[in-house]
Write a protein that holds these residues in place. Structure first.
Motif, PDB file in Angstrom:
ATOM      1  N   LYS A   1       7.339  -0.779   6.745  1.00  0.00           N
ATOM      2  CA  LYS A   1       6.998   0.170   6.319  1.00  0.00           C
ATOM      3  C   LYS A   1       8.521   1.072   5.743  1.00  0.00           C
ATOM      4  O   LYS A   1       9.157   1.007   6.684  1.00  0.00           O
ATOM      5  N   ALA A   2       8.385   1.646   4.536  1.00  0.00           N
ATOM      6  CA  ALA A   2       9.878   2.211   4.077  1.00  0.00           C
ATOM      7  C   ALA A   2       9.500   3.138   2.831  1.00  0.00           C
ATOM      8  O   ALA A   2       8.281   3.135   2.509  1.00  0.00           O
ATOM      9  N   ARG A   3      10.213   4.022   2.452  1.00  0.00           N
ATOM     10  CA  ARG A   3      10.006   4.860   1.421  1.00  0.00           C
ATOM     11  C   ARG A   3      10.274   4.268   0.260  1.00  0.00           C
ATOM     12  O   ARG A   3       9.381   4.913  -0.945  1.00  0.00           O
TER      13      ARG A   3
ATOM     14  N   ASN B   1       0.882  -1.244   0.039  1.00  0.00           N
ATOM     15  CA  ASN B   1       0.010  -0.127   0.125  1.00  0.00           C
ATOM     16  C   ASN B   1       0.698   1.134   0.029  1.00  0.00           C
ATOM     17  O   ASN B   1       1.846   1.167   0.664  1.00  0.00           O
ATOM     18  N   ARG B   2       0.510   2.229  -0.956  1.00  0.00           N
ATOM     19  CA  ARG B   2       1.381   3.436  -0.631  1.00  0.00           C
ATOM     20  C   ARG B   2       0.794   4.187   0.193  1.00  0.00           C
ATOM     21  O   ARG B   2      -0.774   4.594  -0.064  1.00  0.00           O
ATOM     22  N   VAL B   3       1.468   4.839   0.906  1.00  0.00           N
ATOM     23  CA  VAL B   3       0.426   5.887   2.113  1.00  0.00           C
ATOM     24  C   VAL B   3       1.478   7.304   1.857  1.00  0.00           C
ATOM     25  O   VAL B   3       2.691   7.156   1.332  1.00  0.00           O
TER      26      VAL B   3
ATOM     27  N   LYS C   1       3.654  16.220   0.025  1.00  0.00           N
ATOM     28  CA  LYS C   1       3.312  15.055   0.633  1.00  0.00           C
ATOM     29  C   LYS C   1       4.654  14.109   0.432  1.00  0.00           C
ATOM     30  O   LYS C   1       5.456  13.981  -0.471  1.00  0.00           O
ATOM     31  N   ASN C   2       4.905  13.446   1.741  1.00  0.00           N
ATOM     32  CA  ASN C   2       5.958  12.248   1.805  1.00  0.00           C
ATOM     33  C   ASN C   2       5.241  10.989   1.350  1.00  0.00           C
ATOM     34  O   ASN C   2       4.432  10.545   2.342  1.00  0.00           O
ATOM     35  N   PHE C   3       5.585  10.400   0.454  1.00  0.00           N
ATOM     36  CA  PHE C   3       5.157   9.197   0.146  1.00  0.00           C
ATOM     37  C   PHE C   3       6.051   7.912   0.851  1.00  0.00           C
ATOM     38  O   PHE C   3       7.414   8.134   0.781  1.00  0.00           O
TER      39      PHE C   3
END
Length: 184
Positions: free
Chosen positions: A49-51, A16-18, A26-28
């Protein structure tokens, strides 16, 4: 020393892209759910979770291997019907006869196939969120008990020699006597 991590097969259930809204925009980042199992009754799940996607999957798979649990299996299926719940998601696991296969969808299928289950019927009720479905499946797996575990929990000794006999009470177990006249 045997490297047990190499025995695990990893399955990516969901990515999932958050986004985090900050002053500059926005930081994705990406969150991932991964299931890892050895196909012989041991399975675990992890979230990462990571960049970028690959580090998120790597974090999730490390967590899945670290927190693996044992699934009680009898002839390739679960010992009894059980419901699992997490949030608004409920998952039903029902034993099936040999040859049925894995009748499951989404995260439930990934968990059960990684665990080595061959025949099972499942149903997801409520939310279909992949994170919650995987957690509800693990809640159901945690409630599974074999017949030996139930007998030990109830304090009943089981004779392995002849399974046609009724289970014999544990030597420390004293049954209650006949009810008194006042109790009838």
């Amino acid at each position: 020393m045997i490297n047990r991590e190499s025995e695990f097969v990893e399955t990516v259930v969901y990515i999932n892209r958050v986004a985090k809204v900050v002053k500059g925009g926005k930081n994705f980042s990406f969150s991932a759910v991964v299931v890892a199992g050895d196909g012989a009754g041991q399975v675990g799940f992890g979230t990462g979770k990571a960049r970028e996607v690959p580090p998120a999957i790597a974090k999730a798979s490390e967590q899945a291997k670290r927190f693996a649990i044992r699934v009680p299996l009898i002839a390739g299926t679960v010992p009894h019907q059980v419901w699992g719940r997490w949030g608004a998601t409920r998952v039903l696991l029902r034993p099936a006869s040999p040859g049925t296969g894995v009748i499951a969808g989404g995260g439930v299928r990934a968990v059960l196939e990684s665990a080595g289950v061959q025949d099972i019927l499942t149903k997801i009720v409520g939310s279909r969120n992949p994170f919650n479905v995987v957690r509800a499946t693990f809640d159901a797996i945690g409630k599974l008990m074999t017949q030996d575990q139930v007998h030990r929990l109830r304090g009943i000794g089981v004779s392995v020699d002849d399974e046609t006999e009724e289970p014999t009470p544990d030597p420390g177990f004293e049954p209650a006597g006949e009810p008194e006249e006042a109790d009838r």
